[in-house]
Design a protein around this motif. Structure first.
Motif, mmCIF file in Angstrom:
data_model
loop_
_atom_site.group_PDB
_atom_site.id
_atom_site.type_symbol
_atom_site.label_atom_id
_atom_site.label_comp_id
_atom_site.label_asym_id
_atom_site.label_seq_id
_atom_site.Cartn_x
_atom_site.Cartn_y
_atom_site.Cartn_z
ATOM 1 N N ALA A 40 -9.082 7.911 -8.370
ATOM 2 C CA ALA A 40 -7.788 8.505 -8.686
ATOM 3 C C ALA A 40 -7.041 8.800 -7.397
ATOM 4 O O ALA A 40 -7.623 9.341 -6.447
ATOM 5 C CB ALA A 40 -7.954 9.791 -9.500
ATOM 6 N N LEU A 41 -5.782 8.446 -7.372
ATOM 7 C CA LEU A 41 -4.896 8.872 -6.290
ATOM 8 C C LEU A 41 -4.193 10.126 -6.766
ATOM 9 O O LEU A 41 -3.579 10.132 -7.849
ATOM 10 C CB LEU A 41 -3.880 7.778 -5.963
ATOM 11 C CG LEU A 41 -2.994 8.058 -4.740
ATOM 12 C CD1 LEU A 41 -3.814 8.002 -3.455
ATOM 13 C CD2 LEU A 41 -1.832 7.059 -4.682
ATOM 14 N N VAL A 42 -4.286 11.196 -5.979
ATOM 15 C CA VAL A 42 -3.734 12.478 -6.413
ATOM 16 C C VAL A 42 -2.639 12.941 -5.470
ATOM 17 O O VAL A 42 -2.558 12.497 -4.316
ATOM 18 C CB VAL A 42 -4.829 13.557 -6.523
ATOM 19 C CG1 VAL A 42 -5.913 13.120 -7.508
ATOM 20 C CG2 VAL A 42 -5.437 13.895 -5.158
ATOM 21 N N GLU A 43 -1.816 13.830 -5.962
ATOM 22 C CA GLU A 43 -0.745 14.400 -5.167
ATOM 23 C C GLU A 43 -1.317 15.421 -4.178
ATOM 24 O O GLU A 43 -2.214 16.204 -4.513
ATOM 25 C CB GLU A 43 0.284 15.065 -6.081
ATOM 26 C CG GLU A 43 0.955 14.099 -7.046
ATOM 27 C CD GLU A 43 1.980 14.784 -7.939
ATOM 28 O OE1 GLU A 43 2.375 15.916 -7.628
ATOM 29 O OE2 GLU A 43 2.382 14.172 -8.946
ATOM 30 N N GLY A 44 -0.806 15.401 -2.963
ATOM 31 C CA GLY A 44 -1.236 16.368 -1.960
ATOM 32 C C GLY A 44 -2.491 15.940 -1.227
ATOM 33 O O GLY A 44 -3.169 14.978 -1.600
ATOM 34 N N VAL A 45 -2.809 16.659 -0.174
ATOM 35 C CA VAL A 45 -3.985 16.369 0.648
ATOM 36 C C VAL A 45 -5.101 17.344 0.265
ATOM 37 O O VAL A 45 -4.968 18.555 0.447
ATOM 38 C CB VAL A 45 -3.656 16.488 2.146
ATOM 39 C CG1 VAL A 45 -4.893 16.207 2.992
ATOM 40 C CG2 VAL A 45 -2.520 15.533 2.510
ATOM 41 N N VAL A 46 -6.183 16.817 -0.287
ATOM 42 C CA VAL A 46 -7.328 17.641 -0.699
ATOM 43 C C VAL A 46 -8.106 18.048 0.545
ATOM 44 O O VAL A 46 -8.535 17.202 1.336
ATOM 45 C CB VAL A 46 -8.229 16.862 -1.676
ATOM 46 C CG1 VAL A 46 -9.456 17.701 -2.064
ATOM 47 C CG2 VAL A 46 -7.444 16.454 -2.924
ATOM 48 N N SER A 47 -8.307 19.344 0.726
ATOM 49 C CA SER A 47 -8.914 19.842 1.970
ATOM 50 C C SER A 47 -10.429 19.673 1.995
ATOM 51 O O SER A 47 -11.012 19.354 3.033
ATOM 52 C CB SER A 47 -8.553 21.314 2.174
ATOM 53 O OG SER A 47 -8.980 22.093 1.062
ATOM 54 N N LEU A 48 -11.101 19.879 0.856
ATOM 55 C CA LEU A 48 -12.562 19.739 0.807
ATOM 56 C C LEU A 48 -12.960 18.268 0.786
ATOM 57 O O LEU A 48 -12.328 17.450 0.112
ATOM 58 C CB LEU A 48 -13.121 20.429 -0.431
ATOM 59 C CG LEU A 48 -12.998 21.952 -0.509
ATOM 60 C CD1 LEU A 48 -13.508 22.450 -1.858
ATOM 61 C CD2 LEU A 48 -13.764 22.614 0.618
ATOM 62 N N ASP A 49 -14.036 17.931 1.498
ATOM 63 C CA ASP A 49 -14.524 16.557 1.475
ATOM 64 C C ASP A 49 -15.140 16.207 0.125
ATOM 65 O O ASP A 49 -15.070 15.059 -0.328
ATOM 66 C CB ASP A 49 -15.570 16.342 2.572
ATOM 67 C CG ASP A 49 -14.955 16.341 3.961
ATOM 68 O OD1 ASP A 49 -13.724 16.128 4.072
ATOM 69 O OD2 ASP A 49 -15.693 16.573 4.939
ATOM 70 N N ARG A 50 -15.760 17.185 -0.491
ATOM 71 C CA ARG A 50 -16.335 16.993 -1.823
ATOM 72 C C ARG A 50 -16.413 18.346 -2.514
ATOM 73 O O ARG A 50 -16.372 19.401 -1.869
ATOM 74 C CB ARG A 50 -17.722 16.349 -1.746
ATOM 75 C CG ARG A 50 -18.786 17.169 -1.027
ATOM 76 C CD ARG A 50 -20.151 16.481 -1.071
ATOM 77 N NE ARG A 50 -20.162 15.250 -0.310
ATOM 78 C CZ ARG A 50 -20.711 14.118 -0.737
ATOM 79 N NH1 ARG A 50 -21.271 14.071 -1.937
ATOM 80 N NH2 ARG A 50 -20.708 13.036 0.030
ATOM 81 N N GLY A 51 -16.534 18.297 -3.832
ATOM 82 C CA GLY A 51 -16.608 19.551 -4.574
ATOM 83 C C GLY A 51 -16.792 19.292 -6.056
ATOM 84 O O GLY A 51 -16.885 18.146 -6.501
ATOM 85 N N SER A 52 -16.846 20.362 -6.822
ATOM 86 C CA SER A 52 -17.016 20.272 -8.267
ATOM 87 C C SER A 52 -16.027 21.209 -8.943
ATOM 88 O O SER A 52 -15.738 22.293 -8.433
ATOM 89 C CB SER A 52 -18.441 20.648 -8.678
ATOM 90 O OG SER A 52 -19.384 19.757 -8.116
ATOM 91 N N ILE A 53 -15.526 20.773 -10.068
ATOM 92 C CA ILE A 53 -14.629 21.592 -10.881
ATOM 93 C C ILE A 53 -15.365 21.898 -12.177
ATOM 94 O O ILE A 53 -15.709 20.991 -12.945
ATOM 95 C CB ILE A 53 -13.311 20.857 -11.177
ATOM 96 C CG1 ILE A 53 -12.684 20.349 -9.884
ATOM 97 C CG2 ILE A 53 -12.343 21.777 -11.926
ATOM 98 C CD1 ILE A 53 -11.587 19.322 -10.096
ATOM 99 N N ASP A 54 -15.657 23.163 -12.404
ATOM 100 C CA ASP A 54 -16.408 23.599 -13.587
ATOM 101 C C ASP A 54 -15.516 24.560 -14.359
ATOM 102 O O ASP A 54 -15.409 25.730 -14.005
ATOM 103 C CB ASP A 54 -17.713 24.272 -13.148
ATOM 104 C CG ASP A 54 -18.611 24.663 -14.313
ATOM 105 O OD1 ASP A 54 -18.136 24.624 -15.471
ATOM 106 O OD2 ASP A 54 -19.780 25.016 -14.071
ATOM 107 N N ALA A 55 -14.830 24.043 -15.373
ATOM 108 C CA ALA A 55 -13.881 24.863 -16.131
ATOM 109 C C ALA A 55 -13.790 24.323 -17.553
ATOM 110 O O ALA A 55 -13.565 23.121 -17.737
ATOM 111 C CB ALA A 55 -12.508 24.850 -15.475
ATOM 112 N N PRO A 56 -13.963 25.171 -18.562
ATOM 113 C CA PRO A 56 -13.973 24.703 -19.953
ATOM 114 C C PRO A 56 -12.600 24.206 -20.396
ATOM 115 O O PRO A 56 -11.563 24.730 -19.989
ATOM 116 C CB PRO A 56 -14.389 25.949 -20.739
ATOM 117 C CG PRO A 56 -13.965 27.096 -19.875
ATOM 118 C CD PRO A 56 -14.139 26.621 -18.457
ATOM 119 N N ILE A 57 -12.614 23.197 -21.251
ATOM 120 C CA ILE A 57 -11.377 22.567 -21.714
ATOM 121 C C ILE A 57 -11.274 22.670 -23.234
ATOM 122 O O ILE A 57 -12.248 22.457 -23.958
ATOM 123 C CB ILE A 57 -11.318 21.092 -21.275
ATOM 124 C CG1 ILE A 57 -11.163 21.015 -19.751
ATOM 125 C CG2 ILE A 57 -10.187 20.342 -21.963
ATOM 126 C CD1 ILE A 57 -11.210 19.606 -19.197
ATOM 127 N N GLY A 58 -10.082 23.004 -23.705
ATOM 128 C CA GLY A 58 -9.814 23.063 -25.135
ATOM 129 C C GLY A 58 -8.383 22.642 -25.418
ATOM 130 O O GLY A 58 -7.600 22.365 -24.501
#
Length: 316
Positions: free
Chosen positions: A182-200
């Motif tokens: 994915a190409l995303v908007e803005g410059v992501v500062s972390l080299d790697r990471g995880s997003i853990d957030a419930p979706i509904g």
């Protein structure tokens, strides 16, 4: 992310105090994001929704404490008969007697839905693989997971019910690895990471998903920076879960929506970029073959419309 997904929806519940008094059809629309209230009402008419083991008599039934709700099929009886085989081009990356992997083109819907029964991947699959017709108890014969219409890339399809069931079990156990670019908007500062957030389901817009603690499901997305540009970042993402629009919702939540995403991003393209969909591609797929036990690893390079963006780094 894109309806990229997925783990099969839950189809049975025991009613807790939180939902006592809620209409049956309203409750089910919050639990199964692929069904509209009209579809649920049709399923009630079909006798396909049970309350405590008996067919529900009306969609407006007020739920009671400890009621057992069961949905026997997700497809209204009126829908399946409208699905026909259609000859359309398919990019086959892998196939054998048990399964197929498609490199799905952007713009193609994966399976029919009420009101949209033509020009989907399933229509094309029925034409190319007639044996799938024997599985056509619903609108998704052979489908193991999904991708949004405007997401391209690798999609796994089973050619028989045994393989489909085995692959779905692998999906539930998080044993199928799916990676996206994915190409995303803005410059992501972390080299790697995880997003853990419930979706509904977003209560303000039922066609969209959101991060919420209400009627939501666990959702985990891992990311790794592949390339940083002046105004954008190319990410490699791996899904631990497969929720509707998961990648797109999670990236919006961290302030880096997918470029070109009209729903969860700005939808506006800047810096000279021309793109007619979101920059999201199902890039790699790894799974265990249910019959042979062999590890299958596949990769689909970026399609031309996305690669052409990266070939112009001066705009990024």
């Amino acid at each position: 992310m894109n309806k990229d997904t997925t783990t099969p929806p839950q189809t049975s519940w025991t009613i807790t105090e939180e939902h006592v008094g809620t209409r049956l059809d309203r409750f089910l629309t919050t639990q199964i994001d692929t069904l509209s209230r009209a579809s649920i009402q049709q399923l009630v008419s079909d006798g396909a929704i049970l309350i405590n083991g008996k067919a529900a008599s009306k969609s407006g039934y007020a739920l009671r404490l400890n009621d057992r709700v069961q949905v026997q099929t997700l497809i209204p009886s009126s829908a399946v008969k409208n699905v026909v085989a259609q000859v359309m081009p398919l990019d086959i990356v892998y196939e054998d007697a048990d399964l197929i992997v498609i490199n799905k083109a952007a713009g193609m819907v994966v399976h029919p839905a009420p009101g949209h029964y033509e020009d989907t991947l399933v229509n094309a699959l029925l034409a190319r693989y007639p044996e799938l017709k024997s599985q056509q108890e619903d609108l998704r014969p052979g489908i193991v997971h999904r991708l949004d219409r405007d997401t391209s890339g690798l999609l796994l399809v089973a050619r028989n019910l045994q393989t489909q069931a085995a692959l779905i079990e692998q999906m539930k156990a998080h044993q199928i690895e799916k990676r996206y670019l994915a190409l995303v908007e803005g410059v992501v500062s972390l080299d790697r990471g995880s997003i853990d957030a419930p979706i509904g389901r977003d209560p303000r817009n039922r066609q969209q998903m959101t991060i919420t603690s209400i009627d939501s499901k666990e959702a985990v997305t891992h990311f790794k920076v592949q390339e940083r540009y002046q105004h954008h970042t190319l990410l490699l993402l791996q899904l631990e879960t497969g929720r509707t629009h998961q990648i797109r919702v999670h990236l919006k939540a961290i302030g880096h929506p997918v470029v070109g995403d009209p729903t969860y991003g700005t939808g506006r393209l800047r810096y000279g970029i021309t793109l007619h969909r979101q920059f999201l591609h199902a890039y790699q797929l790894r799974f265990t073959h249910p019959t042979t036990g062999a590890t299958v690893e596949l990769e689909a390079p970026l399609p031309e419309d996305l690669q052409s963006i990266l070939d112009q780094p001066e705009f990024l």
